[in-house]
Design an enzyme around this catalytic site. Structure first.
Site, PDB file in Angstrom:
ATOM      1  CE  LYS A 102      43.060  31.281  36.281  1.00 43.07           C
ATOM      2  NZ  LYS A 102      43.398  32.493  37.046  1.00 43.07           N
TER       3      LYS A 102
ATOM      4  NE  ARG B 269      35.348  39.453  41.076  1.00 41.52           N
ATOM      5  CZ  ARG B 269      36.302  40.382  40.981  1.00 41.52           C
ATOM      6  NH1 ARG B 269      35.983  41.640  40.656  1.00 41.52           N
ATOM      7  NH2 ARG B 269      37.556  40.065  41.193  1.00 41.52           N
TER       8      ARG B 269
END
Length: 515
Positions: A291, A365
């Site tokens: 990020k 996920r």
């Protein structure tokens, strides 16, 4: 302890005659003028003709969140009158529960120096008693664990994050205070507020101090204080034996190894069985798909779903709700190192499904998939998962609304529970054509991510659905409302918000009434 050490009582006392140091009175924007709430008319009467002129001189409008402090003098039993705005009155002459909750939260921060407070806000029904109680307790939450109390203790943590000046006694005034249903609502509201505050506390802890092993220990510690909740913790070696490839893949890049915590609450009179699954990424750097620096600032909050699920389980047990709860909390720290998982890797999840990985920043996920299969094996009536899963959901719904996706009937019940709990949630679809996208891998059963810019939140939900065993299920994406980067507003305070806790509890409350 995550809330100030305050004694709360429910009383029928007159706001004008109460001997508390401060009395909080709700006012609103009536159809013609600023009006005092029903039940507090004696405060207005105590000032007589001076009331309207006093409000006009002070510029009191009654708008939502407005706080006005007035030395009470001889007119009232209290020394300080605090007027808190509720906003515009509804067409039916009442104020919404949301307005009442926000006013109660604002009131909690308006009396920091009073030793005792009486709160006169709309509380003429059990539902409003709950609303005022939860709102006041949560509006008064502060996180001060890392604040030095004086120069000599600089750099050291306080023993209790709630050590601060404030009232020691708070009375919620209600005309139905002696009714059994009001007392029950009052007591249960304190349990739920404690769970929400506990979630906030965990989310607010710096990530270096809440690694997966430390988080697992924290959950086990609290579970030990709650009757009827059992815990099992799996470390990295046990996860490997189980075949939880997703949790291991995400956690392998960190020196703080991953964990899976499973909690069980099994009341003898259970009328149903729910499985709760919460994403517990204790810090998300993005992994090799790293990020930007500014996007990492709040990534300690990427475990908010796990915190919500654990604390909701504790609240359900403390409330004694007759529903079995199986909770699954996968934990990992998504870091960059030579052992980080890589684009192009194929991961075998618990249960055998293979997944081609392409985005290391779509890690939530991956850990949820293992836990969802574990949850489905328990054969619950329904599965709810909670996760700070996608920025796409924040782009679609903003920072204050959670997205809910899954089985249509379950989504409907989640939304109904959220309305009762006072949380904003919105239904989102999982289109049929998402199946094609999640199965686009040429080397594995599923594709973790496909880099198509649009519909990423829907894609993530479609991916998760593959691991639910076809059971009734809903996914709550709380990426937006789980963390408040701004200032205090209403019952929300800076940092972790405790999003979804109250909704989960109310969902189970409703399950308890099913026949």
């Amino acid at each position: 302890m995550t809330l100030p050490d305050i004694t709360y009582t429910l009383r029928t006392a007159s706001p004008a005659k109460t001997r508390a140091e401060a009395v909080v009175v709700g006012i609103g924007q009536g159809k013609k003028d600023v009006e005092v709430i029903a039940g507090a008319e004696d405060v207005k009467a105590a000032y007589g003709r001076r009331w309207r002129g006093m409000l006009a001189t002070l510029g009191v409008s009654g708008k939502a969140g407005e706080i006005t402090r007035i030395p009470a003098g001889e007119e009232l039993g209290a020394q300080l009158l605090v007027l808190v705005g509720l906003g515009a009155v509804g067409a039916d002459g009442t104020y919404s529960t949301d307005a009442v909750r926000r006013a109660a939260g604002a009131a909690a921060r308006a009396v920091p120096n009073a030793t005792s407070v009486a709160v006169a806000l709309p509380a003429q029904t059990p539902e409003l008693v709950r609303t005022v109680t939860e709102g006041y307790l949560l509006g008064g939450y502060t996180f001060t664990s890392y604040k030095s109390s004086d120069k000599s203790s600089a750099g050291k943590k306080n023993k209790d994050s709630t050590e601060a000046n404030g009232p020691s006694d708070v009375a919620i005034l209600s005309p139905i205070a002696r009714r059994t249903d009001a007392v029950t609502a009052f007591e249960e509201a304190q349990i739920v507020a404690q769970a929400v505050a506990g979630t906030r506390e965990w989310v607010n802890i710096p990530p270096a101090d809440l690694t997966p092993p430390a988080f697992a220990e924290a959950i086990v510690h609290v579970a030990g204080l709650v009757e009827g909740v059992e815990t099992t913790v799996y470390d990295e070696e046990q996860l490997a034996e189980l075949g939880c490839g997703g949790i291991l893949a995400v956690g392998m890049g960190s020196a703080a190894k991953p964990r899976l915590v499973e909690l069980t609450y099994s009341p003898a009179d259970a009328r149903g069985h729910i499985a709760l699954v919460g994403k517990g990424v204790t810090f998300d750097s993005g992994g090799l798909t790293i990020k930007p620096g500014g996007s990492m600032a709040t990534m300690k909050s990427d475990m908010a779903g796990a915190a919500a699920v654990a604390q909701a389980t504790f609240a359900i047990a403390r409330l004694g709700l007759p529903v079995k709860v199986s909770a699954y909390v996968p934990m990992a720290e998504n870091m960059v190192s030579g052992s980080s998982y890589r684009p192009g890797d194929v991961v075998t999840h618990y249960g055998g499904t293979t997944v081609e990985v392409s985005n290391m920043d779509a890690e939530g996920r991956m850990i949820l998939a293992d836990a969802l299969v574990r949850a489905a094996e328990a054969e619950p009536d329904v599965i709810l998962d909670v996760a700070t899963l996608t920025g796409h959901m924040v782009m679609a719904l903003g920072e204050k609304v959670s997205g809910v996706l899954g089985s249509e009937d379950v989504v409907g019940r989640v939304l109904a529970a959220a309305e009762v709990a006072g949380e904003q949630m919105w239904p989102m679809p999982i289109p049929e054509w998402m199946d094609e996208r999640i199965r686009s891998s040429k080397v594995a059963d599923l594709n973790q991510h496909d880099w198509i810019r649009w519909g990423g939140g829907l894609y993530a939900a479609a991916f998760l659905r593959e691991f639910t065993g076809g059971l009734p299920w809903a996914h709550l994406d709380i990426a937006g409302p789980s963390f408040n980067s701004g200032g205090a507003s209403g019952d929300l305070t800076p940092g972790g918000t405790g999003a979804a806790v109250a909704t989960l509890v109310d969902y189970v409350r409703e399950m308890a009434t099913d026949q």
